[in-house]
Design a protein around this motif. Structure first.
Motif, PDB file in Angstrom:
ATOM      1  N   LEU A  57      -1.953  17.505 -21.700  1.00  0.00           N
ATOM      2  CA  LEU A  57      -1.810  17.670 -20.246  1.00  0.00           C
ATOM      3  C   LEU A  57      -3.180  17.761 -19.583  1.00  0.00           C
ATOM      4  N   ALA A  58      -4.084  18.514 -20.200  1.00  0.00           N
ATOM      5  CA  ALA A  58      -5.434  18.659 -19.635  1.00  0.00           C
ATOM      6  C   ALA A  58      -6.133  17.300 -19.559  1.00  0.00           C
ATOM      7  N   ASN A  59      -5.971  16.500 -20.631  1.00  0.00           N
ATOM      8  CA  ASN A  59      -6.570  15.157 -20.624  1.00  0.00           C
ATOM      9  C   ASN A  59      -5.992  14.299 -19.497  1.00  0.00           C
ATOM     10  N   THR A  60      -4.687  14.401 -19.305  1.00  0.00           N
ATOM     11  CA  THR A  60      -4.010  13.597 -18.283  1.00  0.00           C
ATOM     12  C   THR A  60      -4.450  14.014 -16.891  1.00  0.00           C
ATOM     13  N   VAL A  61      -4.543  15.304 -16.662  1.00  0.00           N
ATOM     14  CA  VAL A  61      -5.006  15.801 -15.362  1.00  0.00           C
ATOM     15  C   VAL A  61      -6.447  15.358 -15.113  1.00  0.00           C
ATOM     16  N   ASP A  62      -7.252  15.369 -16.164  1.00  0.00           N
ATOM     17  CA  ASP A  62      -8.648  14.922 -16.039  1.00  0.00           C
ATOM     18  C   ASP A  62      -8.707  13.442 -15.614  1.00  0.00           C
ATOM     19  N   LEU A  63      -7.906  12.619 -16.263  1.00  0.00           N
ATOM     20  CA  LEU A  63      -7.874  11.192 -15.917  1.00  0.00           C
ATOM     21  C   LEU A  63      -7.363  10.973 -14.497  1.00  0.00           C
ATOM     22  N   PHE A  64      -6.292  11.678 -14.153  1.00  0.00           N
ATOM     23  CA  PHE A  64      -5.700  11.538 -12.822  1.00  0.00           C
ATOM     24  C   PHE A  64      -6.705  11.983 -11.755  1.00  0.00           C
ATOM     25  N   SER A  65      -7.473  13.013 -12.044  1.00  0.00           N
ATOM     26  CA  SER A  65      -8.483  13.500 -11.101  1.00  0.00           C
ATOM     27  C   SER A  65      -9.577  12.459 -10.885  1.00  0.00           C
ATOM     28  N   LYS A  66      -9.997  11.817 -11.980  1.00  0.00           N
ATOM     29  CA  LYS A  66     -11.012  10.767 -11.859  1.00  0.00           C
ATOM     30  C   LYS A  66     -10.485   9.597 -11.023  1.00  0.00           C
ATOM     31  N   ILE A  67      -9.203   9.290 -11.212  1.00  0.00           N
ATOM     32  CA  ILE A  67      -8.582   8.231 -10.411  1.00  0.00           C
ATOM     33  C   ILE A  67      -8.633   8.609  -8.934  1.00  0.00           C
ATOM     34  N   CYS A  68      -8.308   9.865  -8.620  1.00  0.00           N
ATOM     35  CA  CYS A  68      -8.367  10.327  -7.225  1.00  0.00           C
ATOM     36  C   CYS A  68      -9.774  10.147  -6.651  1.00  0.00           C
ATOM     37  N   SER A  69     -10.776  10.458  -7.433  1.00  0.00           N
ATOM     38  CA  SER A  69     -12.155  10.348  -6.952  1.00  0.00           C
ATOM     39  C   SER A  69     -12.555   8.894  -6.694  1.00  0.00           C
ATOM     40  N   ILE A  70     -12.259   8.004  -7.646  1.00  0.00           N
ATOM     41  CA  ILE A  70     -12.709   6.614  -7.485  1.00  0.00           C
ATOM     42  C   ILE A  70     -11.924   5.902  -6.380  1.00  0.00           C
TER      43      ILE A  70
ATOM     44  N   GLY B  28       0.819  -1.212   0.000  1.00  0.00           N
ATOM     45  CA  GLY B  28       0.000   0.000   0.000  1.00  0.00           C
ATOM     46  C   GLY B  28       0.849   1.256   0.000  1.00  0.00           C
ATOM     47  N   ARG B  29       1.911   1.241   0.799  1.00  0.00           N
ATOM     48  CA  ARG B  29       2.831   2.388   0.819  1.00  0.00           C
ATOM     49  C   ARG B  29       3.497   2.562  -0.544  1.00  0.00           C
ATOM     50  N   ASN B  30       3.875   1.450  -1.153  1.00  0.00           N
ATOM     51  CA  ASN B  30       4.492   1.509  -2.485  1.00  0.00           C
ATOM     52  C   ASN B  30       3.521   2.068  -3.518  1.00  0.00           C
ATOM     53  N   PHE B  31       2.247   1.735  -3.358  1.00  0.00           N
ATOM     54  CA  PHE B  31       1.219   2.248  -4.270  1.00  0.00           C
ATOM     55  C   PHE B  31       1.129   3.766  -4.137  1.00  0.00           C
ATOM     56  N   CYS B  32       1.182   4.263  -2.897  1.00  0.00           N
ATOM     57  CA  CYS B  32       1.178   5.713  -2.676  1.00  0.00           C
ATOM     58  C   CYS B  32       2.383   6.354  -3.382  1.00  0.00           C
ATOM     59  N   ASN B  33       3.534   5.733  -3.212  1.00  0.00           N
ATOM     60  CA  ASN B  33       4.744   6.267  -3.842  1.00  0.00           C
ATOM     61  C   ASN B  33       4.653   6.234  -5.363  1.00  0.00           C
ATOM     62  N   LYS B  34       4.033   5.173  -5.901  1.00  0.00           N
ATOM     63  CA  LYS B  34       3.849   5.057  -7.352  1.00  0.00           C
ATOM     64  C   LYS B  34       3.011   6.218  -7.871  1.00  0.00           C
ATOM     65  N   MET B  35       1.915   6.506  -7.175  1.00  0.00           N
ATOM     66  CA  MET B  35       1.044   7.610  -7.603  1.00  0.00           C
ATOM     67  C   MET B  35       1.753   8.948  -7.432  1.00  0.00           C
ATOM     68  N   TRP B  36       2.525   9.068  -6.359  1.00  0.00           N
ATOM     69  CA  TRP B  36       3.258  10.318  -6.127  1.00  0.00           C
ATOM     70  C   TRP B  36       4.286  10.554  -7.236  1.00  0.00           C
ATOM     71  N   ASN B  37       4.976   9.509  -7.624  1.00  0.00           N
ATOM     72  CA  ASN B  37       5.948   9.640  -8.721  1.00  0.00           C
ATOM     73  C   ASN B  37       5.252   9.959 -10.044  1.00  0.00           C
ATOM     74  N   ALA B  38       4.062   9.401 -10.247  1.00  0.00           N
ATOM     75  CA  ALA B  38       3.292   9.735 -11.458  1.00  0.00           C
ATOM     76  C   ALA B  38       2.909  11.210 -11.435  1.00  0.00           C
ATOM     77  N   LEU B  39       2.546  11.702 -10.242  1.00  0.00           N
ATOM     78  CA  LEU B  39       2.221  13.126 -10.106  1.00  0.00           C
ATOM     79  C   LEU B  39       3.434  13.990 -10.440  1.00  0.00           C
ATOM     80  N   ARG B  40       4.585  13.607  -9.902  1.00  0.00           N
ATOM     81  CA  ARG B  40       5.805  14.374 -10.154  1.00  0.00           C
ATOM     82  C   ARG B  40       6.137  14.383 -11.652  1.00  0.00           C
ATOM     83  N   LEU B  41       5.911  13.242 -12.321  1.00  0.00           N
ATOM     84  CA  LEU B  41       6.156  13.158 -13.763  1.00  0.00           C
ATOM     85  C   LEU B  41       5.251  14.132 -14.511  1.00  0.00           C
ATOM     86  N   VAL B  42       3.976  14.081 -14.211  1.00  0.00           N
ATOM     87  CA  VAL B  42       2.997  14.928 -14.910  1.00  0.00           C
ATOM     88  C   VAL B  42       3.253  16.400 -14.619  1.00  0.00           C
ATOM     89  N   LYS B  43       3.573  16.716 -13.359  1.00  0.00           N
ATOM     90  CA  LYS B  43       3.821  18.117 -12.991  1.00  0.00           C
ATOM     91  C   LYS B  43       5.079  18.665 -13.673  1.00  0.00           C
TER      92      LYS B  43
END
Length: 876
Positions: free
Chosen positions: A666-679, A574-589
């Motif tokens: 980028l807008a499409n990616t942020v939209d997808l990432f936001s939906k992931i956050c919601s679900i 679970g911690r690794n999953f958090c880190n995976k998403m955080w690294n994806a955020l850093r990539l997109v940002k």
């Protein structure tokens, strides 16, 4: 500046404080549909353990999802006063201060108890906040607070007036350590190693005629008032009308005949001790036998025992056995396994005891509660709990509700002589007494010393947490509650009784659904316990892995209704999953955009694929939620995020090194990432809230209140096209690895023309995705495969990779033969299923059609593989 590492402790404190400040957890009745849950109140003595973590994580997932769906979500927290456990804690505390309970008054003891409760009683609720529990803390209830206590007294008086509650002297389960009666459900039975003692009872008037009885409890012989034999047992016909002498004690008792006696057990003769055995008590009533109580309330020998007064029962067992042996009464001793009942709270061996107690006439209130579950008005998940529930309800016994304690709701019954006055207050009881005895004053009435069973307040919990006996508006809005999440082990102690109470006082069920969680066990399937040392420190887990990591760890291995096999490695995952998403955020940002760029066909297709696949995910998750398959829902989201979004989509659309991407990408990616956050938010609320706000400015909209994704139709054809592109890319990467072809070394690929190949190649962006992710210089459609290339099959399409070096024909041949064997086995299993008439006629048409399609594809792959093998063999 975005941190290089995700810091859960900072994030969790920040967002929990923010949610509390915003009042997101608080609920008041309004025009929205209500979604309410009442917490199974943990004992006020409790600290957070794995069972609490699982149960409350599930409740929080459900309440957060409902909140995001626009419902008025209300999760009511609270604690249970836990009569036996709390009183034991307070007695221990006083003992450490040199104070005995017996040396102080009831009022003084209760002062100490309330002081202890105020100091320690809220610990577990504060710990739940660390887990992320989004309870309505403004509604925090306690089973002994004013509102809940008033409800308890009201119900006791009401039942008494209806004739559904009575006081009687009966055989009860007695806890000699807590010195109180226990209900049947508070006694835990288990096989224990014991001994069977064969003892001689001399027949009165003889010197050498005996009857031998077998007993596991020689310490109760002092209370024997008869010896019983079966009427049809020929061995004892000659003893009819005679009497036997109780060994050591010397008391003559009648030899009686009773069909209860099992002729096959022991010697077929039974010692009858009416005061210390439930069955003996019933025999005693049938034969009008006296009951001699040989134990004090602490299970030491009473004066009536006449021997070893004041000594512990188990010490006396050994001493009295020696006395029997010395006097020649002990025939033999055998090893024996017996079913021993122990107190759920103190683990003390329970003693059957005659006692005057208060009872609820359960048969008078069970019918609606049984019908509602059998008719699924109250739905159980998993369904198999219905049969267990029905068996218990159909064989229900009256509920003993009085407890010999001081901490709890004192029974509202006052006595004057032989008269009993049940009333809400002492003043009301006095008025009732004065109607019959005008001279009676307050000092003449004596209130019952006992308190009510803790469960007598808990069974009213769904009503009283909403002040349901006084506030009809609150009750009508939130009640029935939406779901109860609880362990199967208290289905009788709590669940069944709440359903009874619901129908008795509201005419409604207390909840629509009940989800029974399994038991938390270690990876060796052992129940977690302090004695085994296999129960991890819950707060330490949160400290080490973060609340989201722990929630993931718990939920990822929690099958619906099944036991949870917990392993800390799951929290690490679970911690690794958090880190995976955080690294994806850093990539997109870190991506740079260029307003002059328009979105490329492959980027557009990648977004469309993800958008459609997300719709499929939302549909699957919604179905899982409807069946309380929360673990499956979480794993589906996890797989989508880790594999589809991070491993594939981000690779499809990321810019070249030091390059830029279109603003729309980028807008499409942020939209997808936001939906992931919601679900994902209900499962892992902290990391999703943090990423949600880091993705873009939200103008005050928090993830906790974002719209939860809903099930919708999705384009399976488009999804399948990109999934086939992924399969081709995977095959191409595999061929590179096996042939030591570097990523930067360009290769070309071909696909043999077919109707399917033409559709794939013609779809805008499809070919470009393959070129980009497989590092191809060309990807052409050809009329026939290149005999010099390495072939593979994707779906039913024949593809070839042309390398700039000589290929290893032999290894390719071996690989294709292995794949052919697999395909033959696969098609054989599908064919066997389709040859089964029961499957074809019984399964839904869509399922049968899918299997037929699998068979057709498998046979086509076998044909193509055969051709490929023949081609390779020709090259040798």
């Amino acid at each position: 500046m975005l941190s290089s590492k995700y810091n859960p402790s900072e994030t969790e404190t920040k967002w929990y404080d923010h949610w509390m400040l915003k009042g997101y957890f608080h609920s008041e009745p309004d025009e929205r549909p209500a979604y309410s849950i009442v917490i199974p109140p943990p004992n006020v003595t409790g600290v957070l353990h794995m069972g609490h973590m699982l149960n409350n994580t599930i409740q929080d997932i459900l309440i957060r999802k409902a909140r995001m769906e626009g419902k008025n979500a209300c999760w009511v927290p609270g604690t249970d006063h836990a009569s036996i456990a709390t009183e034991a804690k307070v007695v221990r505390m006083l003992r450490e201060q040199g104070i005995k309970k017996s040396d102080i008054s009831r009022e003084q003891f209760l002062e100490y108890a309330w002081e202890w409760k105020e100091k320690y009683g809220g610990i577990i609720l504060e710990q739940l906040k660390k887990l992320g529990a989004s309870c309505d803390w403004e509604r925090t209830a306690f089973t002994m607070d004013e509102v809940r206590s008033e409800g308890v007294i009201r119900v006791f008086v009401d039942l008494y007036k209806k004739g559904k509650l009575y006081r009687g002297k009966r055989m009860v389960n007695w806890d000699p350590e807590a010195k109180t009666v226990l209900s049947n459900e508070e006694v835990l039975y288990g096989l224990e190693q014991s001994k069977l003692y064969h003892v001689r009872y001399r027949i009165e008037g003889t010197t050498d005629d005996y009857v031998v009885i077998a007993t596991t409890r020689p310490e109760t012989i002092m209370g024997d008032t008869a010896v019983a034999v079966h009427p049809d047992d020929p061995r004892y016909k000659h003893l009819e009308g005679k009497r036997a002498i109780v060994p050591i004690i010397g008391r003559a008792v009648p030899i009686i005949r009773d069909t209860y006696v099992d002729m096959e057990f022991g010697t077929g003769a039974l010692k009858v001790t009416p005061a210390h055995d439930v069955n003996d008590y019933e025999i005693g009533k049938r034969h009008d036998l006296p009951a001699i109580d040989v134990f004090n309330e602490d299970a030491t020998m009473s004066p009536e025992a006449t021997v070893y007064p004041g000594e512990d029962r188990f010490v006396v067992r050994k001493k009295f056995t020696k006395d029997l042996e010395a006097a020649g009464h002990l025939v033999k001793v055998e090893e024996y396994q017996s079913n021993v009942g122990r107190s759920e709270r103190t683990n003390s061996v329970v003693e059957p005891r005659l006692s005057l107690q208060w009872y609820v006439d359960m048969k008078a209130i069970t019918a609606p509660a049984l019908d509602s579950v059998m008719k699924d008005e109250v739905e159980f998940f998993p369904k198999n709990q219905k049969n267990i529930y029905r068996h218990w309800m159909e064989n229900i016994r009256d509920w003993c509700i009085s407890r010999q304690l001081w901490w709890g709701h004192r029974i509202p019954a006052w006595y004057y002589g032989e008269e009993t006055f049940v009333a809400h207050t002492m003043e009301e009881a006095l008025a009732m007494a004065k109607d019959k005895y005008p001279h009676v004053g307050p000092d003449d009435l004596r209130q019952d010393e006992d308190v009510l069973d803790t469960w007598f307040s808990s069974w009213l919990w769904p009503i009283t947490v909403f002040d349901g006996f006084r506030d009809k508006r609150q009750l009508d809005y939130y009640y029935p509650t939406s779901v109860l999440v609880t362990g199967w082990d208290i289905i009788f102690l709590w669940v069944a009784r709440m359903i009874m109470a619901g129908y008795e006082w509201t005419g409604k069920r207390p909840f629509d659904q009940v989800y029974f969680t399994g038991m938390v066990r270690d990876k060796m399937r052992r129940k977690m316990s302090k004695s085994l040392g296999n129960s991890p420190d819950a707060l330490k887990l949160i400290e080490d892995f973060g609340a989201d990591g722990v929630r993931f760890g718990l939920m990822s291995c929690s099958p619906a209704g099944g036991d949870l096999l917990f392993d800390e490695k799951l929290c690490e995952q679970g911690r690794n999953f958090c880190n995976k998403m955080w690294n994806a955020l850093r990539l997109v940002k870190g991506w740079k955009t260029d307003n002059s760029l328009t979105i490329a066909p492959d980027e557009q297709l990648a977004y469309q694929w993800m958008a459609e696949k997300f719709k499929a995910l939302a549909t699957e998750v919604e179905k899982d939620f409807s069946e309380y398959r929360l673990s499956e829902a979480l794993i589906s989201i996890y797989t989508f995020v880790w594999d589809d979004f991070c491993s594939w989509y981000l690779e499809m659309v990321k810019p070249p090194y030091e390059g830029t991407i279109p603003v729309q990408t980028l807008a499409n990616t942020v939209d997808l990432f936001s939906k992931i956050c919601s679900i994902l938010h209900p499962f892992m609320p902290f990391i999703t809230e943090e990423i949600w706000h880091e993705l873009r400015h939200r103008e005050g909209l928090d993830c906790i209140l974002s719209q939860y994704p809903v099930a919708s139709a999705y384009d399976t054809t488009l999804v399948e096209k990109v999934e086939q592109a992924k399969d081709i890319i995977t095959n191409l990467r595999d061929i590179r690895n096996k042939n030591n072809v570097k990523i930067k070394e360009q290769v070309s690929a071909q696909m043999v023309r077919s109707p399917r190949a033409e559709i794939l190649m013609a779809h805008p962006g499809w070919k470009e995705i393959c070129l980009k992710l497989a590092f191809l210089d060309r990807f052409d459609m050809v009329e026939a495969e290149d005999t010099a290339g390495i072939g593979f099959i994707s779906g039913t399409e024949k593809c070839t990779v042309v390398l700039a070096r000589e290929m290893d024909v032999q290894s390719q041949l071996e690989e294709k033969k292995k794949e052919l064997e697999y395909q033959k086995g696969f098609t054989a299993s599908v064919n066997a299923k389709l040859s089964n008439e029961r499957f074809v006629s019984g399964a839904p048409a869509a399922v049968v059609d899918k299997e037929r399609a699998k068979l057709a594809d498998g046979l086509e792959r076998i044909r193509i593989l055969g051709e490929e093998i023949a081609r390779l063999e020709a090259m040798q």
